[in-house]
Design an enzyme around this catalytic site. Structure first.
Site, PDB file in Angstrom:
ATOM      1  N   ARG A 173      11.202  -6.003   5.391  1.00 11.45           N
ATOM      2  CA  ARG A 173      11.066  -4.693   5.749  1.00 11.45           C
ATOM      3  C   ARG A 173      11.754  -4.516   6.988  1.00 11.45           C
ATOM      4  O   ARG A 173      12.317  -3.445   7.085  1.00 11.45           O
ATOM      5  CB  ARG A 173       9.648  -4.240   5.364  1.00 11.45           C
ATOM      6  CG  ARG A 173       9.593  -2.746   5.579  1.00 11.45           C
ATOM      7  CD  ARG A 173       8.166  -2.461   5.607  1.00 11.45           C
ATOM      8  NE  ARG A 173       7.328  -2.472   6.763  1.00 11.45           N
ATOM      9  CZ  ARG A 173       5.910  -2.451   6.632  1.00 11.45           C
ATOM     10  NH1 ARG A 173       5.413  -1.833   5.537  1.00 11.45           N
ATOM     11  NH2 ARG A 173       5.168  -2.630   7.573  1.00 11.45           N
ATOM     12  N   ARG A 211      10.776  -0.048  12.188  1.00  8.73           N
ATOM     13  CA  ARG A 211       9.515   0.078  12.851  1.00  8.73           C
ATOM     14  C   ARG A 211       9.541  -0.722  13.749  1.00  8.73           C
ATOM     15  O   ARG A 211       9.988  -1.992  13.750  1.00  8.73           O
ATOM     16  CB  ARG A 211       8.537  -0.283  11.800  1.00  8.73           C
ATOM     17  CG  ARG A 211       8.129   0.902  10.888  1.00  8.73           C
ATOM     18  CD  ARG A 211       7.385   0.395   9.986  1.00  8.73           C
ATOM     19  NE  ARG A 211       6.079  -0.301  10.544  1.00  8.73           N
ATOM     20  CZ  ARG A 211       4.799  -0.028   9.886  1.00  8.73           C
ATOM     21  NH1 ARG A 211       4.632   0.683   8.524  1.00  8.73           N
ATOM     22  NH2 ARG A 211       3.758  -0.818  10.421  1.00  8.73           N
ATOM     23  N   ARG A 266      -9.916   0.711   8.580  1.00  7.83           N
ATOM     24  CA  ARG A 266      -9.247  -0.630   9.114  1.00  7.83           C
ATOM     25  C   ARG A 266     -10.391  -1.523   9.924  1.00  7.83           C
ATOM     26  O   ARG A 266     -10.079  -2.647  10.091  1.00  7.83           O
ATOM     27  CB  ARG A 266      -7.978  -0.427   9.928  1.00  7.83           C
ATOM     28  CG  ARG A 266      -6.716  -1.043   9.376  1.00  7.83           C
ATOM     29  CD  ARG A 266      -5.801  -0.720  10.300  1.00  7.83           C
ATOM     30  NE  ARG A 266      -4.267  -1.244  10.203  1.00  7.83           N
ATOM     31  CZ  ARG A 266      -3.457  -1.000   9.510  1.00  7.83           C
ATOM     32  NH1 ARG A 266      -3.729   0.393   9.041  1.00  7.83           N
ATOM     33  NH2 ARG A 266      -2.368  -1.592   9.424  1.00  7.83           N
ATOM     34  N   LYS A 271       0.942  -1.177  -0.028  1.00  9.41           N
ATOM     35  CA  LYS A 271       0.011   0.188  -0.117  1.00  9.41           C
ATOM     36  C   LYS A 271       0.741   1.228   0.030  1.00  9.41           C
ATOM     37  O   LYS A 271       0.452   2.274  -0.636  1.00  9.41           O
ATOM     38  CB  LYS A 271      -0.937   0.068   1.403  1.00  9.41           C
ATOM     39  CG  LYS A 271      -1.887  -1.014   1.400  1.00  9.41           C
ATOM     40  CD  LYS A 271      -2.767  -0.731   2.370  1.00  9.41           C
ATOM     41  CE  LYS A 271      -2.480  -0.501   3.979  1.00  9.41           C
ATOM     42  NZ  LYS A 271      -1.761  -1.754   4.596  1.00  9.41           N
ATOM     43  N   ARG A 306      -0.567  -8.913  13.774  1.00  4.13           N
ATOM     44  CA  ARG A 306      -0.994  -7.875  12.812  1.00  4.13           C
ATOM     45  C   ARG A 306      -1.951  -8.521  11.809  1.00  4.13           C
ATOM     46  O   ARG A 306      -3.001  -8.255  11.150  1.00  4.13           O
ATOM     47  CB  ARG A 306       0.006  -7.031  12.163  1.00  4.13           C
ATOM     48  CG  ARG A 306       0.498  -5.924  13.413  1.00  4.13           C
ATOM     49  CD  ARG A 306       1.813  -5.271  12.909  1.00  4.13           C
ATOM     50  NE  ARG A 306       2.015  -4.814  11.871  1.00  4.13           N
ATOM     51  CZ  ARG A 306       2.918  -4.596  11.050  1.00  4.13           C
ATOM     52  NH1 ARG A 306       4.171  -5.285  11.356  1.00  4.13           N
ATOM     53  NH2 ARG A 306       2.855  -3.840   9.763  1.00  4.13           N
TER      54      ARG A 306
HETATM   55  P1  AMP Z   1       0.558   0.809   9.254  1.00  3.00           P
HETATM   56  O1  AMP Z   1       1.470   1.711   9.151  1.00  3.00           O
HETATM   57  O2  AMP Z   1      -0.614   1.234   8.319  1.00  3.00           O
HETATM   58  O3  AMP Z   1       0.736  -0.793   9.016  1.00  3.00           O
HETATM   59  O4  AMP Z   1      -0.082   0.943  10.860  1.00  3.00           O
HETATM   60  C1  AMP Z   1       0.836   0.595  11.842  1.00  3.00           C
HETATM   61  C2  AMP Z   1      -0.073   0.236  12.981  1.00  3.00           C
HETATM   62  O5  AMP Z   1      -0.754   1.530  13.334  1.00  3.00           O
HETATM   63  C3  AMP Z   1      -1.148  -0.705  12.988  1.00  3.00           C
HETATM   64  O6  AMP Z   1      -0.787  -2.025  12.924  1.00  3.00           O
HETATM   65  C4  AMP Z   1      -2.232  -0.190  13.923  1.00  3.00           C
HETATM   66  O7  AMP Z   1      -1.761  -0.654  15.207  1.00  3.00           O
HETATM   67  C5  AMP Z   1      -2.119   1.226  13.957  1.00  3.00           C
HETATM   68  N1  AMP Z   1      -2.979   1.595  12.841  1.00  3.00           N
HETATM   69  C6  AMP Z   1      -2.833   2.560  11.602  1.00  3.00           C
HETATM   70  N2  AMP Z   1      -3.873   2.743  11.150  1.00  3.00           N
HETATM   71  C7  AMP Z   1      -5.000   2.372  12.030  1.00  3.00           C
HETATM   72  C8  AMP Z   1      -6.479   2.570  11.697  1.00  3.00           C
HETATM   73  N3  AMP Z   1      -7.018   3.040  10.696  1.00  3.00           N
HETATM   74  N4  AMP Z   1      -7.018   1.887  12.723  1.00  3.00           N
HETATM   75  C9  AMP Z   1      -6.382   1.462  14.008  1.00  3.00           C
HETATM   76  N5  AMP Z   1      -5.134   1.437  14.163  1.00  3.00           N
HETATM   77  C10 AMP Z   1      -4.401   1.705  12.795  1.00  3.00           C
END
Ligand code: AMP
Length: 190
Positions: free
Chosen positions: A128, A134, A89, A14, A145
């Site tokens: 990654r 991260r 999400r 993404k 996740r």
């Molecule tokens: P990402 O970079 O999109 O993979 O997000 C990393 C982490 O941030 C996720 O595993 C969640 O813990 C949190 N997170 C990001 N976006 C959301 C969302 N829309 N709703 C809830 N938690 C989120």
């Protein structure tokens, strides 16, 4: 203005494809993950709360995310389009996004459902993790996740299928090939 939701499991590409969309279409990018990581780096109250959930591979609460996005959306007025990356999400977030956009006189134009199998996702995320820095790119958190994704996030696909805006994109192949399919879906969207 086009509102594009880029959707897929962690590791589906993404982020990379969002960068391609920004380069080609000049859309504004809203990545909830990036916004949360900035809040963590800045050590805000929101960041401190979010970090606990993120490090456990859990989702941050809907209320916190929806309020954050409501505030962020006020910064887009004249953009050619917007990409939502990592949001919605949950089903509740998908409903909330519709409400937030409707009150601004607009709606989601297309939801790009990027599909990658789980074995490939784990391989990509571990790779990654070697460079990302991260805190959530380790095997234990990655598995959590992906469980969270399968349980809480996949219902979002049904929401957009009902809305008639979900387009499936095969997320394996070259980045360029995948981007061709994404561009076609964006160009065809209202
Ligand atoms: P990402 O970079 O999109 O993979 O997000 C990393 C982490 O941030 C996720 O595993 C969640 O813990 C949190 N997170 C990001 N976006 C959301 C969302 N829309 N709703 C809830 N938690 C989120």
């Amino acid at each position: 203005m086009k509102n594009v939701v880029i959707f897929g499991a962690p590791g589906s590409g993404k982020g990379t494809q969002s960068e391609n969309i920004i380069k080609k279409y000049g859309f504004k990018h809203f990545s909830t993950g990036d916004i949360l990581r900035k809040q963590i780096a800045d050590q805000t109250e929101l960041g401190k709360t979010a970090k606990k959930f993120i490090d456990e591979g859990k989702l941050v609460t809907d209320e916190l995310i929806i309020n954050m996005m409501d505030a962020e959306l006020d910064s887009v007025k004249d953009a050619a389009g917007v990409i939502f990356d990592g949001f919605p999400r949950t089903y509740a977030q998908a409903e909330a996004l519709k409400t937030l956009l409707n009150k601004r006189g607009t709606d989601v134009s297309v939801m790009l459902n990027i599909q990658v199998d789980e074995e490939e996702l784990i391989k990509r995320l571990l790779e990654r993790g070697k460079t990302s820095g991260r805190s959530d790119d380790n095997l234990e958190t990655i598995k959590k996740r992906l469980d969270t994704y399968n349980r809480d996030t996949t219902p979002v696909i049904d929401f957009y299928k009902k809305e008639g805006t979900c387009v499936d994109i095969k997320g394996v192949g070259s980045i360029e090939e995948i981007f061709v399919a994404i561009s076609e879906a964006i160009d065809a969207a209202k």
